[in-house]
Design an enzyme around this catalytic site. Structure first.
Site, mmCIF file in Angstrom:
data_model
loop_
_atom_site.group_PDB
_atom_site.id
_atom_site.type_symbol
_atom_site.label_atom_id
_atom_site.label_comp_id
_atom_site.label_asym_id
_atom_site.label_seq_id
_atom_site.Cartn_x
_atom_site.Cartn_y
_atom_site.Cartn_z
ATOM 1 N N CYS B 111 0.852 -1.182 0.000
ATOM 2 C CA CYS B 111 0.000 0.000 0.000
ATOM 3 C C CYS B 111 0.889 1.233 0.000
ATOM 4 C CB CYS B 111 -0.870 -0.011 1.258
ATOM 5 S SG CYS B 111 -2.593 0.267 0.905
ATOM 6 N N LEU B 112 0.686 2.099 -0.965
ATOM 7 C CA LEU B 112 1.534 3.290 -1.027
ATOM 8 C C LEU B 112 1.152 4.279 0.065
ATOM 9 C CD1 LEU B 112 1.758 3.967 -4.848
ATOM 10 C CD2 LEU B 112 3.416 2.875 -3.351
#
Lengths: 95, 112, 124
Positions: B111-112
């Site tokens: 997940c950025l």
């Protein structure tokens, strides 16, 4: 004296050929972990009548092979694995 | 972030980011409390996503990261809801992380 | 259906069975990470890697996660270029009907072209 041979890698590692080349009548081969992929495909190596072949049920289920297994190979569970170890005088692992 | 929440007589343990330590501790009551910690009051629109996430996790053993979450919602709930803006409106700036947390799932990987 | 990405492209060749080592899982991690960074991903299953796709797997029997269940989510990450080496299937007496995932069955020649058209290749 009898020996239980465990094979724990897929057929592509060609361990079964080497294993069977030194096996003796009355020995047994148990396929565990990725070794159970041997049970999905009939090959000349598995038609050795002097050797009894087994495979571990838990590893078959994990890999989607429980309904694809050859009839000539007997399935054992973990308790059966222990029984095989006790029934033979020695164990050789092929990995 | 508190490291535990009390539900009735039970103390439920959270990791340092507020995710459940034991996934089986989840209940709707727990979800309400987890949401409260994020400043969110759960509405029907939240619940439909929470249930979607939980059934997705049960099938795939994976919490979807942002892009996958948007595509999942688009596929299951339609294009109106399958948008980052809609999900951010419900769960804030990191919808994948926060919705997984409230749904009682692990933090999404990648997940950025 | 899948098509070969010709722009900036990451190809992953996954050649190991799903549970005997962690390499199959690492292939998936690389693919998902690349997809999150908006890279075009080709996911190629070869050799024992085709075993990852067998239907009816249940790794709870060995206290693991069933990898193919996660592989089914590749399309949600925008990874739609999934290829399976037909020779590897044939060598293992498997057909597309045995597999849980829809993908393009390709020849070694086609895989060579995909590799050549890639900016980077992860081979594991």
């Amino acid at each position: 004296m009898s020996t239980l041979h465990t094979v724990s890698k897929a057929p592509s590692f060609r361990l079964l050929e080497t294993c069977l080349s030194i096996i003796q009548a009355g020995d047994a081969v148990l396929f565990i972990e990725d070794g159970v992929y041997h049970c999905q495909q009939s090959t000349e190596l598995l038609r050795n009548s002097e050797v009894k072949f087994y495979c571990l049920r838990e590893d078959l289920i994990a890999r989607g092979l429980i309904d694809r297994k050859l009839d000539t190979i007997e399935t054992v569970n973990t308790q059966g694995f222990v029984d095989l170890c006790v029934q033979h005088d020695g164990i050789v692992n092929w990995f | 972030m508190k490291n535990s929440i009390a539900v009735g007589d039970d103390i439920i343990n959270l990791d340092k980011e507020g995710y459940l330590r034991q996934l089986e501790d989840w209940s709707e009551e727990v979800a309400n409390l987890l949401a409260k910690q994020e400043g969110i009051t759960l509405q029907q629109t939240h619940w439909e996503l929470i249930h979607l996430l939980r059934s997705f996790y049960q099938r795939h053993q994976l919490s979807p990261a942002n892009r996958a979450l948007v595509n999942l919602v688009k596929r299951e709930l339609g294009p109106e809801k399958g948008k980052s803006a809609y999900l951010m409106g419900l769960f804030g700036g990191s919808p994948a992380k926060i919705s997984s947390k409230i749904a009682g799932l692990p933090k999404p990987d990648n997940c950025l | 259906m899948s098509e070969i990405n010709s722009s900036k492209t990451v190809s992953i060749i996954s050649r190991q069975a799903p549970y005997g080592s962690n390499r199959a899982h690492q292939s998936l991690d690389i693919a998902l990470a690349a997809a999150v960074f908006e890279q075009a991903v080709n996911y190629i299953f070869m050799g024992d890697g085709v075993y990852q796709l067998l239907g009816n797997q249940n790794a709870t029997s060995i206290q693991s996660k069933t990898l193919v269940n996660a592989l089914e989510t590749l399309d949600l990450y925008g990874i739609e270029s999934i290829f399976i080496d037909s020779q590897s299937l044939r060598e293992r007496n498997l057909t597309p009907k045995d597999l849980a995932l829809n993908a393009s069955i390709v020849s070694r020649g086609e895989i060579a072209k995909i590799v050549r058209a890639s900016d980077s290749v992860f081979n594991l």
